[in-house]
Design a protein around this motif. Structure first.
Motif, PDB file in Angstrom:
ATOM      1  N   HIS A  97       0.814  -1.232   0.000  1.00  0.00           N
ATOM      2  CA  HIS A  97       0.000   0.000   0.000  1.00  0.00           C
ATOM      3  C   HIS A  97       0.843   1.275   0.000  1.00  0.00           C
ATOM      4  O   HIS A  97       2.056   1.230   0.204  1.00  0.00           O
ATOM      5  CB  HIS A  97      -0.994  -0.003   1.164  1.00  0.00           C
ATOM      6  CG  HIS A  97      -0.379  -0.192   2.520  1.00  0.00           C
ATOM      7  ND1 HIS A  97       0.337   0.781   3.159  1.00  0.00           N
ATOM      8  CD2 HIS A  97      -0.393  -1.256   3.365  1.00  0.00           C
ATOM      9  CE1 HIS A  97       0.734   0.342   4.344  1.00  0.00           C
ATOM     10  NE2 HIS A  97       0.313  -0.910   4.488  1.00  0.00           N
ATOM     11  N   ASP A 145       4.449   0.494   5.061  1.00  0.00           N
ATOM     12  CA  ASP A 145       5.026   0.093   6.339  1.00  0.00           C
ATOM     13  C   ASP A 145       5.902  -1.138   6.089  1.00  0.00           C
ATOM     14  O   ASP A 145       6.071  -1.573   4.946  1.00  0.00           O
ATOM     15  CB  ASP A 145       3.919  -0.190   7.364  1.00  0.00           C
ATOM     16  CG  ASP A 145       2.904  -1.178   6.831  1.00  0.00           C
ATOM     17  OD1 ASP A 145       3.181  -1.834   5.801  1.00  0.00           O
ATOM     18  OD2 ASP A 145       1.825  -1.302   7.429  1.00  0.00           O
ATOM     19  N   ASP A 148       5.390  -4.287   6.719  1.00  0.00           N
ATOM     20  CA  ASP A 148       4.682  -5.426   6.132  1.00  0.00           C
ATOM     21  C   ASP A 148       4.497  -5.236   4.624  1.00  0.00           C
ATOM     22  O   ASP A 148       4.693  -6.176   3.843  1.00  0.00           O
ATOM     23  CB  ASP A 148       3.327  -5.615   6.834  1.00  0.00           C
ATOM     24  CG  ASP A 148       2.616  -6.909   6.447  1.00  0.00           C
ATOM     25  OD1 ASP A 148       3.307  -7.850   5.996  1.00  0.00           O
ATOM     26  OD2 ASP A 148       1.390  -6.991   6.609  1.00  0.00           O
ATOM     27  N   SER A 149       4.137  -4.040   4.209  1.00  0.00           N
ATOM     28  CA  SER A 149       3.915  -3.802   2.768  1.00  0.00           C
ATOM     29  C   SER A 149       5.184  -3.989   1.945  1.00  0.00           C
ATOM     30  O   SER A 149       5.145  -4.537   0.837  1.00  0.00           O
ATOM     31  CB  SER A 149       3.353  -2.397   2.538  1.00  0.00           C
ATOM     32  OG  SER A 149       1.951  -2.443   2.395  1.00  0.00           O
ATOM     33  N   ASP A 184      -1.030  -6.777   1.470  1.00  0.00           N
ATOM     34  CA  ASP A 184      -1.228  -5.914   2.646  1.00  0.00           C
ATOM     35  C   ASP A 184      -2.269  -4.808   2.441  1.00  0.00           C
ATOM     36  O   ASP A 184      -2.323  -3.866   3.233  1.00  0.00           O
ATOM     37  CB  ASP A 184       0.113  -5.312   3.103  1.00  0.00           C
ATOM     38  CG  ASP A 184       0.070  -4.837   4.551  1.00  0.00           C
ATOM     39  OD1 ASP A 184      -0.582  -5.523   5.360  1.00  0.00           O
ATOM     40  OD2 ASP A 184       0.658  -3.793   4.863  1.00  0.00           O
ATOM     41  N   HIS A 190      -6.692  -7.239   6.023  1.00  0.00           N
ATOM     42  CA  HIS A 190      -7.565  -6.128   6.425  1.00  0.00           C
ATOM     43  C   HIS A 190      -9.012  -6.381   6.017  1.00  0.00           C
ATOM     44  O   HIS A 190      -9.305  -7.315   5.276  1.00  0.00           O
ATOM     45  CB  HIS A 190      -7.070  -4.833   5.785  1.00  0.00           C
ATOM     46  CG  HIS A 190      -5.713  -4.418   6.252  1.00  0.00           C
ATOM     47  ND1 HIS A 190      -4.570  -4.747   5.570  1.00  0.00           N
ATOM     48  CD2 HIS A 190      -5.306  -3.732   7.347  1.00  0.00           C
ATOM     49  CE1 HIS A 190      -3.509  -4.265   6.213  1.00  0.00           C
ATOM     50  NE2 HIS A 190      -3.928  -3.650   7.301  1.00  0.00           N
TER      51      HIS A 190
END
Ligand SMILES: [Mn+2]
Ligand SMILES: [Mn+2]
Ligand SMILES: [Mn+2]
Ligand SMILES: [Mn+2]
Lengths: 198, 198
Positions: free
Chosen positions: B9, B13, B15-16, B75, B98
């Protein structure tokens, strides 16, 4: 224990009815109080499969009962194909094989869509992942769903995974794919009635 | 072979960035010409992880190049968190943790969202499902993503699955979860810089 409804789409086809029953069975084996329901009349093809494997038609609902907190959608994800008050309930899971559209949740969920020809093909994998044995009559429903969605493997949406799953399930269900498949599809097209009329 | 971009995204962050790299690696092992890209600046925490495991920052893109036919989203799934021209490209897959919203495709796809604390936790399962070994540096990125999203297991979104995956990955990456985790989180909060300023 709180009840979870497993719901196929409106104007239900064989995959929507049989995958709801097959997934409700898996969830029950995993300790969830799950019930398969339907949003419309069962067609003749589906009725043939239910009758053949001696299973009862799921309960019809117009909307999700007020005491139900969670639902699972199978064979669809678009809200306009779902139960009327879908926006008011928590969707815990989606198991589907269609495009994703007109879907929205407030919370994270288990959302599993795969580009295969039938929901039951995904469920066949899930039974394996959870190491739950598929009983004969449930395998019968699942192979019926694949035969229906793939028109006995002739549909362009049919994948190798669907064919492989159908063969495995036919073995458990103790049916011959061609013989049973043609009978089931014929039951749906009313060919029998017609030739008797003529 | 056609290139597939793996995209995290906007305002990425850990994780992305790390899940894009980790999933691109898995796809490459499976024979796909996949490239991880990023939609924004890498933050200090992520930079620490990339540096620690000696990996290059993914290429920055503003929009998907015209010759790219397919993308994979990790993500995230909401279009407004994605690349600007997401509506013009085919989305082959989504791997996310999410809520699902503002997402739509014309075609069926592989859409996998699970209610866990981190995308890398799902990828850890996918490596196993495909029986692909996770190299040390990729395991390092994946455990970094879980540490980041879970704030070293303190976040309410952290699940038992995330903790289990992090422990497995830390072992492969040869890091001590607490030691490495605190160092990485500290790198992100700039605590070091601050204490040196003071
Ligand atoms: Mn259907
Ligand atoms: Mn279907
Ligand atoms: Mn993120
Ligand atoms: Mn994440």
């Amino acid at each position: 224990m709180e009840k979870v409804l497993v719901i196929g789409h409106r104007n239900p086809d064989t995959d929507s009815i049989c995958s709801a029953l097959a997934y409700a069975h898996l969830k029950k084996e995993l300790g969830v109080n799950a019930e398969a329901v339907r949003l419309g009349e069962v067609n003749k093809e589906t009725a043939y499969a239910l009758d053949y494997f001696n299973l009862e038609t799921p309960r019809f609902i117009e909307k999700v009962d007020e005491d139900v907190k969670e639902v699972i959608l199978v064979d669809h994800n678009e809200f306009q194909q779902s139960v009327s008050n879908i926006s008011d309930v928590r969707i815990a899971e989606v198991i589907d094989h269609h495009r994703v559209a007109n879907f929205e949740t407030k919370d994270p969920l288990y959302f599993r869509v795969e580009p295969v020809g039938c929901t039951a093909t995904i469920l066949n994998k899930m039974y394996k992942e959870h190491q739950v044995e598929i009983p004969k009559h449930i395998a019968g429903l699942m192979v019926s769903a694949i035969i229906s969605d793939s028109l006995l493997f002739k549909s362009p949406t049919c994948t190798d995974e669907d064919i492989k799953a159908a063969k495995e399930l036919a073995k458990i269900a103790e049916v011959d794919l061609d013989v049973y498949g043609l009978e089931m599809l014929k039951a749906g097209t009313d060919l029998k009635d017609k030739s008797m009329d003529e």
